[in-house]
Write a protein that holds these residues in place. Sequence first.
Motif, PDB file in Angstrom:
ATOM      1  N   ARG A   6       0.837  -1.195   0.000  1.00 49.58           N
ATOM      2  CA  ARG A   6       0.000   0.000   0.000  1.00 49.58           C
ATOM      3  C   ARG A   6       0.872   1.244   0.000  1.00 49.58           C
ATOM      4  N   VAL A   7       0.371   2.301  -0.614  1.00 49.98           N
ATOM      5  CA  VAL A   7       1.061   3.582  -0.593  1.00 49.98           C
ATOM      6  C   VAL A   7       1.090   4.099   0.844  1.00 49.98           C
ATOM      7  N   ARG A   8       2.290   4.351   1.368  1.00 48.62           N
ATOM      8  CA  ARG A   8       2.442   4.879   2.732  1.00 48.62           C
ATOM      9  C   ARG A   8       2.420   6.405   2.680  1.00 48.62           C
ATOM     10  N   VAL A   9       1.668   7.011   3.614  1.00 42.89           N
ATOM     11  CA  VAL A   9       1.477   8.461   3.625  1.00 42.89           C
ATOM     12  C   VAL A   9       1.849   8.995   5.002  1.00 42.89           C
ATOM     13  N   ALA A  10       2.702  10.002   5.011  1.00 46.79           N
ATOM     14  CA  ALA A  10       3.072  10.707   6.238  1.00 46.79           C
ATOM     15  C   ALA A  10       2.674  12.167   6.076  1.00 46.79           C
ATOM     16  N   VAL A  11       2.264  12.799   7.193  1.00 47.51           N
ATOM     17  CA  VAL A  11       1.885  14.206   7.172  1.00 47.51           C
ATOM     18  C   VAL A  11       2.908  14.980   7.992  1.00 47.51           C
ATOM     19  N   ARG A  12       3.358  16.138   7.468  1.00 51.90           N
ATOM     20  CA  ARG A  12       4.352  16.968   8.162  1.00 51.90           C
ATOM     21  C   ARG A  12       3.800  18.378   8.303  1.00 51.90           C
ATOM     22  N   LEU A  13       3.861  18.897   9.513  1.00 51.14           N
ATOM     23  CA  LEU A  13       3.356  20.234   9.821  1.00 51.14           C
ATOM     24  C   LEU A  13       4.506  21.224   9.812  1.00 51.14           C
ATOM     25  N   ARG A  14       4.310  22.325   9.055  1.00 52.68           N
ATOM     26  CA  ARG A  14       5.301  23.403   9.041  1.00 52.68           C
ATOM     27  C   ARG A  14       5.066  24.342  10.206  1.00 52.68           C
ATOM     28  N   PRO A  15       6.116  24.815  10.863  1.00 54.30           N
ATOM     29  CA  PRO A  15       5.903  25.810  11.931  1.00 54.30           C
ATOM     30  C   PRO A  15       5.441  27.149  11.351  1.00 54.30           C
ATOM     31  N   ARG A  16       4.895  27.989  12.208  1.00 50.36           N
ATOM     32  CA  ARG A  16       4.424  29.306  11.749  1.00 50.36           C
ATOM     33  C   ARG A  16       5.604  30.149  11.270  1.00 50.36           C
ATOM     34  N   ASN A  17       5.363  30.873  10.159  1.00 46.49           N
ATOM     35  CA  ASN A  17       6.385  31.791   9.686  1.00 46.49           C
ATOM     36  C   ASN A  17       6.189  33.165  10.315  1.00 46.49           C
ATOM     37  N   ALA A  18       7.058  34.104   9.942  1.00 48.42           N
ATOM     38  CA  ALA A  18       7.026  35.434  10.580  1.00 48.42           C
ATOM     39  C   ALA A  18       5.709  36.138  10.329  1.00 48.42           C
ATOM     40  N   GLU A  19       5.164  36.003   9.120  1.00 49.63           N
ATOM     41  CA  GLU A  19       3.900  36.674   8.809  1.00 49.63           C
ATOM     42  C   GLU A  19       2.764  36.092   9.640  1.00 49.63           C
ATOM     43  N   VAL A  33       4.631  12.147   1.295  1.00 46.77           N
ATOM     44  CA  VAL A  33       4.608  13.053   2.439  1.00 46.77           C
ATOM     45  C   VAL A  33       3.778  14.270   2.050  1.00 46.77           C
ATOM     46  N   VAL A  34       2.725  14.513   2.805  1.00 40.61           N
ATOM     47  CA  VAL A  34       1.875  15.677   2.560  1.00 40.61           C
ATOM     48  C   VAL A  34       2.257  16.738   3.585  1.00 40.61           C
ATOM     49  N   THR A  35       2.489  17.958   3.104  1.00 44.49           N
ATOM     50  CA  THR A  35       2.924  19.051   3.965  1.00 44.49           C
ATOM     51  C   THR A  35       1.781  20.032   4.137  1.00 44.49           C
ATOM     52  N   ILE A  36       1.578  20.466   5.375  1.00 45.86           N
ATOM     53  CA  ILE A  36       0.471  21.388   5.686  1.00 45.86           C
ATOM     54  C   ILE A  36       1.019  22.520   6.546  1.00 45.86           C
ATOM     55  N   GLY A  37       0.253  23.627   6.596  1.00 46.86           N
ATOM     56  CA  GLY A  37       0.592  24.759   7.448  1.00 46.86           C
ATOM     57  C   GLY A  37      -0.397  24.892   8.599  1.00 46.86           C
ATOM     58  N   PRO A  38      -0.020  25.606   9.655  1.00 41.35           N
ATOM     59  CA  PRO A  38      -0.910  25.708  10.836  1.00 41.35           C
ATOM     60  C   PRO A  38      -1.928  26.834  10.756  1.00 41.35           C
ATOM     61  N   SER A  39      -1.816  27.725   9.768  1.00 45.91           N
ATOM     62  CA  SER A  39      -2.628  28.948   9.768  1.00 45.91           C
ATOM     63  C   SER A  39      -4.099  28.633   9.550  1.00 45.91           C
ATOM     64  N   PRO A  40      -4.984  29.155  10.381  1.00 41.53           N
ATOM     65  CA  PRO A  40      -6.429  28.945  10.177  1.00 41.53           C
ATOM     66  C   PRO A  40      -6.946  29.644   8.924  1.00 41.53           C
ATOM     67  N   ARG A  41      -6.184  30.643   8.388  1.00 40.82           N
ATOM     68  CA  ARG A  41      -6.636  31.306   7.169  1.00 40.82           C
ATOM     69  C   ARG A  41      -6.625  30.373   5.968  1.00 40.82           C
ATOM     70  N   HIS A  42      -5.785  29.319   6.020  1.00 45.45           N
ATOM     71  CA  HIS A  42      -5.662  28.389   4.908  1.00 45.45           C
ATOM     72  C   HIS A  42      -6.236  27.024   5.267  1.00 45.45           C
ATOM     73  N   ARG A  43      -7.289  27.040   6.105  1.00 41.88           N
ATOM     74  CA  ARG A  43      -7.871  25.771   6.543  1.00 41.88           C
ATOM     75  C   ARG A  43      -8.409  24.970   5.347  1.00 41.88           C
ATOM     76  N   GLY A  44      -8.977  25.632   4.339  1.00 35.19           N
ATOM     77  CA  GLY A  44      -9.523  24.919   3.179  1.00 35.19           C
ATOM     78  C   GLY A  44      -8.438  24.166   2.415  1.00 35.19           C
ATOM     79  N   GLU A  45      -7.288  24.834   2.161  1.00 34.53           N
ATOM     80  CA  GLU A  45      -6.190  24.152   1.469  1.00 34.53           C
ATOM     81  C   GLU A  45      -5.628  23.009   2.305  1.00 34.53           C
ATOM     82  N   THR A  46      -5.556  23.217   3.637  1.00 30.93           N
ATOM     83  CA  THR A  46      -5.057  22.157   4.518  1.00 30.93           C
ATOM     84  C   THR A  46      -5.997  20.950   4.481  1.00 30.93           C
ATOM     85  N   ALA A  47      -7.315  21.184   4.521  1.00 31.36           N
ATOM     86  CA  ALA A  47      -8.278  20.076   4.471  1.00 31.36           C
ATOM     87  C   ALA A  47      -8.160  19.320   3.145  1.00 31.36           C
ATOM     88  N   SER A  48      -7.968  20.054   2.027  1.00 31.45           N
ATOM     89  CA  SER A  48      -7.832  19.398   0.720  1.00 31.45           C
ATOM     90  C   SER A  48      -6.585  18.527   0.677  1.00 31.45           C
TER      91      SER A  48
END
Length: 873
Positions: free
Chosen positions: A61-74, A378-393
């Motif tokens: 099976r295709v193995r999938v890992a998720v990695r969270l990026r820390p918040r940037n300065a903005e 490996v799927v990479t996501i960000g923590p910002s709630p402004r981009h919740r839609g892209e993170t969910a996708s």
Amino acid sequence: MASGGYRNGIPKGTIKFDRPLTSTPNVRPSSIKSRLPPATGLRRSSSGSLVGKDDAGVPGRVRVAVRLRPRNAEELVADADFADCVELQPELKRLKLRKNNWDSDTYEFDEVLTECASQKRVYEVVAKPVVESVLDGYNGTVMAYGQTGTGKTFTLGRLGDEDTSARGIMVRSMEDILADVSPETDFVSVSYLQLYMETIQDLLDPTNDNISIVEDPKTGDVSLPGATLVEIRDQQSFVELLRVGEAHRFAANTKLNTESSRSHAILMVNVKRSVVGREADNSSESDRPSHLVKPFKPSIVRKSKLVVVDLAGSERIHKSGSEGHTLEEAKSINLSLSALGKCINALAENSAHVPVRDSKLTRLLRDSFGGTARTSLVVTIGPSPRHRGETASTILFGQRAMKVENMMRIKEEFDYKSLSRKLEIQVDKLLMENERQQKAFDDEVERITLEAQSRIREAERNYMDLLEKERSRYQMDYMDSIKKLEERWISNQKKHNDGGNREAQAESVAKENEDVRRLLQSEIKLRKEAEEEVKNLKSQFTSEAGGNADILKLRKMLEDESHQKKKLEEEIMILQSQLLQLSVEYNETRTLLERNGSAKTGNGHTASMGEVFEQVGLRKILSLLESEDASVRIHAVKVVANLAAEGANQEKIVEAGGLSSLLKLLSSFEDETVRRVAAGAIANLAMNEANQELIVAQGGISLLSVTGADAEDPQTLRMVAGAIANLCGNDKLQMKLKTEGGIRALLGMVRCRHPDVLSQVARGIANFAKCESRASAQGIKTGKSLLIEDGALPWIVRNANNEVSPIRRHIELALCHLAQHVNAKEMINEGALWELVRISRDCSREDIRNLARRTLNCSTAFLAEMRRLRIDC
């Protein structure tokens, strides 16, 4: 906003390396395990490759890992009053995506990596299992997917120049591969590409900006033959290649990412490993047989490929602020990612149709999802709630990818190239050893011969000197004795004349007689002694000249050297026969695969005779055509015939003198197999118009005619008839075929009555008639047909309605073309008009039927005869 350009601001151009990409071999660390399957778990397939016990492969099976990026300065400033939209539970391998302050959705992955996870940790859980599988012979894929600016390029392509702990998956993967492979027996090469605006471009050669995708029609494997392929020997050269590729990759400044990748980067690492090569070398060193010729077994080669894909980030236009050319780039990126998502959905739902051809990206990743590769995502996501839609996708994409099953297969095959090289090296060594021993033998023979001649001359001189001395001494003694006797006889005579006392005289005479008798006996004795001494001298000379021990030793050495030379020549013939037999077996395997249509080799490719052809060498094969060994000669002519069947090889065969050798075989050998295969090879070469004139110039028509007249074997006659039939299709050779007996030989082969032979004869007559008809229409030829002059028309009429379809079709076509020539009277007399009428009515092929009608209507002689016979057409 900056427009798209090259990463790091380096312009597009050619990069030159100041030093070769080589280094000393690395030591294999214990961290990488070599997990080769046991030898008993493999079996040989009919194609000559090795596959596992289970032909369907190993499910994975295709193995999938998720990695969270820390918040940037903005985000630290803009989202300071808001909590992260995701909550990670790495110990449970879970992730919660918050809908609001009191509700959230939970998802499970194979690995959950927090913002604090190191690059080493990411590599070990995501890519290292895939790298180990690649070293074991499986294909592998590591891919990063996520929104733009979430760290995909950082995860995969980070070089780590300033901080080695920040190295990405690409660099760490190559470190482990180079540590595990052997520089002597293994081969590692890389290609670095980018998919930009649906065009595949070479990051190592920017001028190569439109590479096409090639798919194997039988196996479906995808390859990029136009991409630059660089051999890798050390880690530093690989890092330099990555740096060059990154400099040519397109990037742009957007609101979401100051250095946003505008293309999908694809790193392909090809690994070729020899599985049993080291064991075979060790065993051959430990117990090498005394005989120079030993049996060779081909090594098993595993070919695997690691594909590392850094996808461009998905983005929403109103957030990224893309415009102009950057907007077009964003549209292309989103379309390709959308096509990838559709394929993942279809595979996850087990749909009957997977739309892999909607994008070049999905075509390149065909083996990674639903194929035979081991894939880690490996799927990479960000923590910002402004981009919740892209993170969910992104999270849902990873969830669907986890449902995709691949069937992993080891790609193994026999290393015929290596075996061929070993055989050639062994043959060269034996030839050099033979030449060295032959030179030493000749030098020793010359030295011993000169020494023997010198000793014989010296013995002859000594003998002649001694003989001359003894003869002179005995002659002097003899003369002295005679002189003394004469003096005494004169003295006695004087005394007798003086008249002394008779008694005194008598006593004196008796005394003198007694003295003479004693002197004579003494002389006889001396002469016998001289003769005995001469005999001893002769015996001594004979012993020195004929019984010399050195001469006997020389004779024995000559016999030994001659025997050893003969033994070396026999061993060279055995090696040449092994090499030729290997080529023949390899070609027979390829022919069997093409006949079955569905057989596959271990790596999905059928064996190519061109590889053996490149390794053995055409001139060596042609030289074996003149071998005194009949079996070697038969195998060699079969190999040449099979090579001649491919149009790409025909020019090389003719340039190397192969045509002359084949014609010589056809004329000088009475072996039926040699003549049959040689005629077949000539027939293959005769399909090329340039070769046809060379065949005629070298007397090929006469040789083929003689062979057709002498042969009785149907297959030999079929080959000869096929060669002449090919020559009949050349407008320039019409008169040559007539004068050199080609047409008569073709008609003479109908005595065989075999359908295959008759079909080739009919094809040749149809080709000849077509050329005559064309020449007549152009005004080049006038008068009676050459076919009719050689008596072909009666046989054509008799077989015009033959029950064998190919024969009937060719004869019908020949009749139609003959009728267009000035042959109406002869054809009417032989009854061909009735056959033309039948063809115009009953022929199964419409084009021939229309040609017959047109021919009848255009000939006034035919129309008049039809009116006389009251035949309606």
